[in-house]
Design an enzyme around this catalytic site. Structure first.
Site, PDB file in Angstrom:
ATOM      1  N   GLU A 432       9.856  16.393   8.409  1.00  5.68           N
ATOM      2  CA  GLU A 432       8.729  15.623   7.864  1.00  5.68           C
ATOM      3  C   GLU A 432       7.641  16.525   7.268  1.00  5.68           C
ATOM      4  O   GLU A 432       6.445  16.244   7.392  1.00  5.68           O
ATOM      5  CB  GLU A 432       8.153  14.696   8.934  1.00  5.68           C
ATOM      6  CG  GLU A 432       9.140  13.638   9.377  1.00  5.68           C
ATOM      7  CD  GLU A 432       8.531  12.565  10.275  1.00  5.68           C
ATOM      8  OE1 GLU A 432       7.454  12.817  10.852  1.00  5.68           O
ATOM      9  OE2 GLU A 432       9.132  11.491  10.393  1.00  5.68           O
ATOM     10  N   GLU A 535      16.301  10.694  11.248  1.00  3.98           N
ATOM     11  CA  GLU A 535      15.492  10.128  12.335  1.00  3.98           C
ATOM     12  C   GLU A 535      15.399   8.641  12.097  1.00  3.98           C
ATOM     13  O   GLU A 535      15.010   8.199  11.011  1.00  3.98           O
ATOM     14  CB  GLU A 535      14.103  10.781  12.355  1.00  3.98           C
ATOM     15  CG  GLU A 535      13.300  10.484  13.611  1.00  3.98           C
ATOM     16  CD  GLU A 535      12.043  11.353  13.686  1.00  3.98           C
ATOM     17  OE1 GLU A 535      12.164  12.588  13.536  1.00  3.98           O
ATOM     18  OE2 GLU A 535      10.953  10.808  13.867  1.00  3.98           O
TER      19      GLU A 535
END
Length: 803
Positions: A432, A535
Site C-alpha cells: 500500500e 489483501e
C-alpha cells in the site's frame, strides 16, 4: 517477465534441525540465547567489558520488553498503546585458548530496532531495520582464555514508528558462528533447477567460498543430496581455486531421477550437504533441506504449481503472538499454522516485513506458498494513528527515515537469507505504498475512488505518484540481481492511481488490495497483467471473484490471526480481523472459510437471536452457543461443503434437508429454542461424512485443560476451558483462572484472546474470554512438572508436562 506466461523453477532449502546452519550456510553455529543481562534505560559506558552489570535483570532471548509493560492511552494506538524506549543487553562468555586461530561471527536474526553491537567495547556496526537478519565478524576484538562481553544497545525511543505492533529488543535468536579462515560465505549456497520433469530434475547449485587468509588455496567442494530416508540420490564434486582475501564463486549440477516434488499437499524435502575439503581435511560443511517444484504464472490461466492449476488460499500474518509479543517460539507458530492448514489455507503473506527464520522453515515443512515482503513504506512516511485507527491526528515516524540509505542492503539481505525456501513464491517490494494521499497523490483522485477510507481527493501539494514507478524499478532491480527464479510483486491500494504511473509495469505480478471490483476491467485493459488479491476482506463475494475467474491467482485475507496494534480507541490493544483469535483459537468465521477452502468434508453450526438482525448470518456465522429462552426464535446458521445437510434437535430432525448452494455462503433454519443438543449432519451421496454439535450449557462448574503442544516442546501450550457439571463448554464464562507451576518451569503468560483488555497478561491470573484461554509455560529443563489451574468456586484441573 512481461509476457503472458512465465515459468519459474526452483529448488530451495531449509534447515530441519535447530543448528541454524542453513541461515548462514557455514561454520559451527551455537545459539547463545541464555544468560543475558538487561536494563531498560540508556546507560553510559555499558559497551565496555569492565562495566558492572550485576544489578541488571537476567533474561533469556528472544526478548520483547514492550509487551511486558503497561498499556497507556498516552501512547500510540498503532502499536497497541505499548511503550518503546532504550534498552541494553550484555552477555559474558569465555572462549578457550586453543580456539584463537579460529574465526567467530555474531549472527542476529533481528533486533527491533536501531541496534548497535559491541564486543569488548568495540562497535561492530549499527542496523536501523528491526526486521533484517545481520552478521558481524567479531574475531579481531575477541580475547581467548579470558572473559568477553557482547553488548547490544537497542534504541526504540520513537515507538510510534509503525502502523502495527513491532515489539522492542532482541526478539529473535542470536548465534555465535565458529569457522576457519576458509569457509562457505554467508548465505553463500543458492539452488535452482533449470529443468524439472516427473522423470528427472537438474539441480544447479552455486557455492561462494570465502577466504579471509592471505594465501590462495585449492579447495574440493563435495555436494551430496539425500532423500528423506537418508538414501543418496545425487552428488557432485569439483576442485576450486579460492582466491586470497576474497570470495570465489563455484557452480555444480546434479541429476535427480524421478524427483518427489514439493507442494502444499506434499511438502517433500530432500537434504543437501555441502562440504569443503583442504587436502583430506574437512574444513567446513553445511547441511540443509531442499525442495523441488515448478511455478507457472499466466495472465489468463492464473497460477500452476508443478503443472497443476492452483488457487492461493492465503492469509496475511503479522509477527506477534499477543501476550508473547514478537518473541514468538517456533512451537507457537507451528500450532497456529496447523490450525490454518485445517481450515484449508495454503498460502501466507508475510505482512509487511521479513519475519523470523523459523516461520519460513515451518512454511517449507508444512506446505504454505509464501509471499516474502520487504516494506510498508519507502522514501516518505505513512500515517501512524495515535488515538485510534483512522481517528485524530496521525504521526509520521517510520522506516522512511533510513530507507534511502539502507534499502539496497536491507533488500539484498532479505533475498539472500530467504531465497532458498521452496515455500517462497513471490518477492513483495511494498504494501500500500500507493495509498492515495498517504503520501502520494494524483489528479485521477479528483474523480476516482478506492474501496478503503481515503484522505480526500487530489492534493497538488502532495508528492506526485510518478515517484512510485521510479522507486519500484530500483527495488525490482535489486531483487533480480540476487534472484530471478521468482516474480516481483507488490500490494496496491490505490490501483486507479497506480495505473496512471509506471508502478504496475515494474512488477511481474500485481497485487490488488480490496479491489475485486476492478479485476474484470483491468484484465481486459491490461491483458498481460498477472493479477491476484494481495489483501482481501472475508466476504463471500471477495472469494467468488477469485473462484470464478481463472486468471485471478488467489486471495490473501486480512488477516489470518488477530494481532496487536492498529487498535481502535483505548482500551483496544489490536485488531480482531483474524480467522483465529490472538490465542490461536478458531473463530466462527473460520468455519465459513473452511467451507469455501477445505477439501475435507466439514460442517459447522452457529446461532443468534432473530432479534439480532444486524448479524445477517454472514462472516461470523453466529456463535456455537445454544442458550436461549424457551420458545425463542433462533437463527441457526450452517457452514458446510457437503452436498446435503440435515438439522437435529435432541435427536429429531428439524425442517427439511438442505442442499448445498454454491452461490451462497451458508444455509440456515429458523428454530424455536429448546434446551438440549443441536446437531448438523453433513452428507455426500446420501451418506453421513461429518457431524457438528452444540449443547445447552449450565453454570460454570469446573476447569478442563488440554495440552496443544508436541512432546518435547520447550514451550508448552495449555488450553483452558470452563465447563459445566456435564463437561459442556460454557461460552459465556468469564472466570479468573490462576496458573500454578511446580518445579523449574515458568509461566510466560496467559492469553485469553480478548482484544479489549488492559490487564497484565504476563502474570499468573487471567480472566477467560468466551470461556477459554491459553497458557504458555516454558519448561526449559524438560523435567516432569505439574501445572495446576484454579478458579474460585470451580473444580481445579492439572496437567503433567515433561518427563
Amino acid at each position: 517477465m512481461k509476457n503472458k506466461s512465465v515459468i519459474l523453477v526452483l529448488v530451495a532449502m531449509l534447515t530441519l534441525s535447530l543448528t541454524g546452519r542453513s541461515q548462514v550456510s557455514f561454520g559451527h553455529p551455537e545459539r547463545i540465547n541464555n544468560d543475558w543481562k538487561f536494563i531498560l534505560e540508556d546507560v553510559k559506558g555499558a559497551e565496555q567489558s569492565t562495566f558492572n552489570d550485576e544489578k541488571w535483570r537476567a533474561v533469556d532471548l528472544p526478548h520483547d520488553w514492550s509487551v511486558s509493560r503497561q498499556m497507556s492511552p498516552a501512547l500510540a494506538s498503532s502499536t497497541g498503546f505499548l511503550p518503546g524506549g532504550i534498552g541494553w543487553y550484555r552477555k559474558h562468555l569465555t572462549l578457550p585458548v586453543e580456539k584463537k586461530e579460529r574465526r567467530f561471527y555474531l549472527y542476529f536474526e533481528g533486533v527491533y530496532n536501531h541496534s548497535e553491537v559491541f564486543v569488548n567495547g568495540h562497535s561492530l556496526g549499527m542496523r536501523p531495520n528491526g526486521y533484517i537478519s545481520f552478521m558481524y565478524d567479531a574475531t579481531p576484538w575477541l580475547k581467548f582464555g579470558e572473559e568477553n562481553v557482547i553488548a547490544v544497545r537497542v534504541d526504540h525511543t520513537i515507538d510510534d514508528d509503525s502502523r502495527w505492533y513491532t515489539g522492542s529488543g532482541i526478539d529473535r535468536d542470536v548465534w555465535l558462528i565458529e569457522a576457519g579462515e576458509i569457509h562457505i560465505d554467508q548465505w553463500g549456497v543458492f539452488y535452482q533447477t533449470p529443468e524439472v520433469s516427473t522423470k528427472e530434475a537438474t539441480v544447479a547449485v552455486q557455492v561462494a567460498i570465502a577466504n579471509v587468509s592471505q594465501q590462495p588455496a585449492t579447495i574440493k567442494v563435495q555436494m551430496t543430496l539425500k532423500d528423506k530416508d537418508g538414501k543418496k540420490v545425487a552428488s557432485s564434486s569439483s576442485s576450486v581455486k579460492s582466491i586470497a582475501s576474497g570470495v570465489t564463486p563455484s557452480s555444480f549440477k546434479m541429476k535427480v531421477s524421478h524427483p518427489e516434488l514439493w507442494s502444499p499437499a506434499s511438502p517433500y524435502l530432500y537434504r543437501l550437504t555441502t562440504e569443503l575439503y583442504q587436502g583430506k581435511k574437512l574444513i567446513d560443511s553445511s547441511s540443509q533441506a531442499l525442495g523441488i517444484r515448478t511455478m507457472t504464472y499466466d495472465a489468463n490461466k492464473g497460477f500452476a504449481l508443478n503443472g497443476v492449476p492452483m488457487k492461493m488460499k492465503g492469509v496475511c500474518l503479522h509477527e506477534d503472538a499477543g501476550v508473547l509479543g514478537n518473541a514468538v517460539p517456533r512451537e507457537v507458530w507451528k500450532r497456529k499454522l496447523k490450525t490454518l492448514k485445517e481450515i484449508g489455507c495454503n498460502a501466507i503473506r508475510m505482512s509487511h516485513n521479513p519475519h523470523a527464520p523459523a516461520l519460513y522453515d515451518l512454511c517449507d515443512e508444512m506446505g504454505f506458498l509464501t509471499i516474502d515482503e520487504g516494506y510498508d513504506e519507502w522514501e516518505l512516511p505513512k500515517k501512524k494513528w495515535i488515538e485510534g485507527w483512522n481517528q485524530g491526528t496521525p504521526g509520521l515516524n517510520g522506516t522512511s527515515s533510513y530507507f534511502k540509505e539502507w534499502y539496497e542492503a536491507d533488500l539484498k539481505d532479505l533475498i539472500l537469507r530467504d531465497r532458498n525456501h521452496p515455500s517462497i513464491v513471490m518477492w513483495s517490494i511494498g504494501n500500500e505504498i500507493d495509498y492515495p494521499n498517504d503520501p502520494y497523490s494524483h489528479p485521477v483522485m479528483e474523480t476516482g475512488k478506492i474501496n478503503q477510507p481515503v484522505q480526500g481527493a487530489y492534493v497538488q501539494e502532495r508528492p506526485h505518484a510518478e515517484r512510485l514507478g521510479v522507486i519500484a524499478k530500483q527495488l525490482a532491480a535489486v531483487v533480480k540481481k540476487y534472484d530471478t527464479t521468482r516474480p516481483v510483486t507488490a500490494a496496491l491500494a490505490g490501483v486507479i492511481m497506480s495505473n496512471e504511473t509506471e508502478y504496475p509495469g515494474a512488477l511481474d505480478v500485481v497485487g490488488y488490495n480490496y479491489t475485486e471490483n476492478r479485476y474484470a476491467e483491468d484484465h481486459k485493459k491490461y491483458p498481460n497483467r498477472i493479477l491476484y488479491g494481495s489483501e482481501n476482506g472475508h466476504s463471500f463475494d471477495a472469494w467468488t471473484a477469485v473462484r470464478d475467474n481463472e486468471y485471478i491467482i488467489g486471495q490473501f485475507l486480512w488477516t489470518g490471526i488477530d494481532y496487536l496494534g492498529e487498535a481502535r480507541a483505548y482500551s483496544s490493544r489490536g485488531s480482531s480481523a483474524g480467522l483465529l483469535d490472538i490465542a490461536g483459537f478458531r473463530k466462527p468465521n473460520s468455519y465459513m472459510r473452511a467451507s469455501l477452502w477445505s477439501d475435507k468434508p466439514m460442517c459447522y453450526l452457529g446461532t443468534y437471536s432473530m432479534e439480532r438482525s444486524f448479524m445477517r448470518g454472514s462472516r461470523e456465522g453466529g456463535s456455537p452457543l445454544w442458550n436461549y429462552e424457551a420458545g425463542q426464535k433462533v437463527r441457526v446458521v450452517c457452514n458446510t461443503n457437503c452436498a446435503e445437510t440435515k438439522l437435529l434437535l435432541n435427536g429429531k430432525q428439524v425442517g427439511e434437508i438442505q442442499k448445498l448452494d454454491k452461490t451462497k455462503e451458508s444455509i440456515s433454519w429458523e428454530v424455536p429454542y429448546e434446551a438440549g443438543k443441536l446437531e448438523v449432519v453433513g452428507m455426500n451421496e446420501g451418506k453421513e461424512v461429518c457431524r457438528y454439535a452444540i449443547q445447552t450449557a449450565g453454570r460454570p462448574a469446573a476447569i478442563n485443560v488440554s495440552v496443544e503442544s508436541e512432546p518435547g516442546d520447550e514451550v508448552q501450550q495449555i488450553a483452558v476451558q470452563i465447563v459445566d457439571e456435564q463437561g459442556v463448554p460454557v461460552l459465556l464464562a468469564d472466570d479468573e483462572v490462576t496458573c500454578l507451576v511446580e518445579g523449574s518451569a515458568r509461566v510466560l503468560g496467559m492469553e485469553s484472546g480478548d482484544m479489549n483488555t488492559t490487564d497484565n497478561l504476563r502474570d499468573r491470573s487471567q480472566r477467560v474470554y468466551k470461556g477459554r484461554l491459553l497458557a504458555y509455560v516454558r519448561n526449559q529443563s524438560g523435567e516432569r512438572t505439574i501445572v495446576r489451574f484454579t478458579a474460585p468456586w470451580l473444580k481445579a484441573a492439572e496437567v503433567v508436562i515433561g518427563k
